[in-house]
Enzyme design. Structure first.
Site, PDB file in Angstrom:
ATOM      1  N   LYS A   1     -29.434  53.690  16.014  1.00 13.98           N
ATOM      2  CA  LYS A   1     -30.095  54.079  14.895  1.00 13.98           C
ATOM      3  C   LYS A   1     -31.602  53.860  15.037  1.00 13.98           C
ATOM      4  O   LYS A   1     -32.349  54.636  14.549  1.00 13.98           O
ATOM      5  CB  LYS A   1     -29.434  53.526  13.588  1.00 13.98           C
ATOM      6  CG  LYS A   1     -28.233  54.297  13.238  1.00 13.98           C
ATOM      7  CD  LYS A   1     -27.808  53.788  11.844  1.00 13.98           C
ATOM      8  CE  LYS A   1     -26.457  54.286  11.303  1.00 13.98           C
ATOM      9  NZ  LYS A   1     -26.092  53.955   9.924  1.00 13.98           N
TER      10      LYS A   1
ATOM     11  N   ASP B   1     -28.392  57.900   4.865  1.00 15.16           N
ATOM     12  CA  ASP B   1     -27.593  56.666   4.242  1.00 15.16           C
ATOM     13  C   ASP B   1     -27.843  56.566   2.909  1.00 15.16           C
ATOM     14  O   ASP B   1     -27.183  56.617   1.833  1.00 15.16           O
ATOM     15  CB  ASP B   1     -27.555  55.524   5.061  1.00 15.16           C
ATOM     16  CG  ASP B   1     -26.574  55.504   6.435  1.00 15.16           C
ATOM     17  OD1 ASP B   1     -25.751  56.514   6.498  1.00 15.16           O
ATOM     18  OD2 ASP B   1     -26.890  54.883   7.222  1.00 15.16           O
TER      19      ASP B   1
END
Ligand code: NDP
Length: 286
Positions: free
Chosen positions: A71, A107
């Site tokens: 990420k 997210d």
């Protein structure tokens, strides 16, 4: 109309990745939308991430999800980063715009959409306590700050990590954020509107673990949310419900981050109910 057998591709790159259920949800959405798109769940080791992104460009892929451990590392391989992903410092979704690959983070946005849609709570003006200071906490806190939450309190075991997060978000997002070290049992104060467990406590296989929090002083309309989705019924949420408090499970965040990803990639409205159902089936929850 001429025949078109060309499929559009999206992938999830991670390691390990085999247990990631997102593909089941996205493939169901593509089918329902009548799109000849494929979602490939691909194991990519850290030293091959650059090649994987070069491959995305060569194949003209429409986008990707990034999971552990990519990420942060993916950022240097992309053309641009969306402002909130930049604040968060991590990318979980890549979308294509022309020839450019753009890093996004869905997210926190997924968490907020779940809060609004499933719990019917708007984050604006809310006082929030977040347990944890890792990637999930960072994404949720950044989006809560941008959505106008009034007060953000981070509770974390590692002091360094908690302090770094609070300092980062205060400077990058002007967030009204404070940090408190997590020692012993944390008593949730009676002015908190939202409590989020953004730690991995309660995650399979350690399903009997419970974050050390005391809910006895909590107000009756406190919303208790958990990012852990496997299992979705965590001990924390069960304890909150026993006390008559409203809860939001980690599946909501997972579904809505996928919904937002689908919409970024295809430009279409996502079939949310189909995606939620496909995810539950993939996780064998029904
Ligand atoms: P990180 O490893 O980045 O962070 C983990 C956090 O949990 C840290 O703050 C760590 O504290 C804390 N923690 C772990 N164990 C303990 C413990 N025993 N006691 C106190 N604190 C603890 O993980 P992520 O932020 O990426 O993920 C966290 C959880 O969120 C995972 O369960 C993941 O599956 C879930 N998740 C869910 C998503 C969804 O869509 N529902 C999306 C993304 C993540 P410390 O700093 O002290 O080590």
């Amino acid at each position: 109309m001429p025949a078109n057998f060309k499929a559009e591709l999206v992938a999830c790159f991670g390691q390990p990745v085999a247990e990631n259920p997102t593909g089941a949800m996205q493939e169901a959405a593509f089918r329902t939308a009548g799109l000849n798109w494929r979602y490939l769940t691909v194991e990519v080791p850290p030293e091959k991430l650059r090649d994987a992104i070069v491959g995305m460009r060569a194949f003209g892929m429409q986008g990707a999800n990034l999971t552990i451990p990519h990420k942060v590392a993916v950022i240097e391989h992309l053309d641009r980063i969306a402002p909130d992903a930049d604040i968060i410092g991590a990318v979980n979704t890549v979308r294509r715009e022309g020839n450019e690959l753009i890093g996004e983070n869905t997210d926190g946005k997924g968490f907020l959409r779940g809060m609004r849609m499933n719990a019917e709570v708007d984050p604006k003006g809310k006082r929030v306590v977040v347990l944890g200071a890792g990637g999930a906490a960072r994404a949720i806190l950044a989006e809560l700050a941008m959505a106008g939450a009034a007060d953000l309190l981070v509770i974390n075991r590692s002091i360094r990590r908690g302090e770094d997060l609070a300092r980062d978000l205060a400077s990058k997002a002007s967030a009204p954020i404070r940090f408190q070290p997590w020692s012993n049992t944390y008593a949730v104060p009676d002015d908190a509107d939202l409590l989020v467990n953004a730690t991995s406590i309660g995650l399979y296989p350690d399903v009997n673990a419970m974050p050390p929090v005391d809910l006895r002083r909590a107000r009756r309309d406190l919303l208790v949310a958990d990012v852990v989705f496997n299992p979705p019924e965590t001990r924390l949420l069960a304890a909150a419900r026993r006390q008559g408090l409203a809860t939001l499970d980690g599946l909501a965040m997972l579904v809505y981050q996928g919904v937002i990803g689908f919409e970024l990639w295809t430009g279409r409205k996502a079939p949310e109910a189909v995606m939620a159902e496909a995810l539950r089936a993939a996780l064998q929850l029904d």
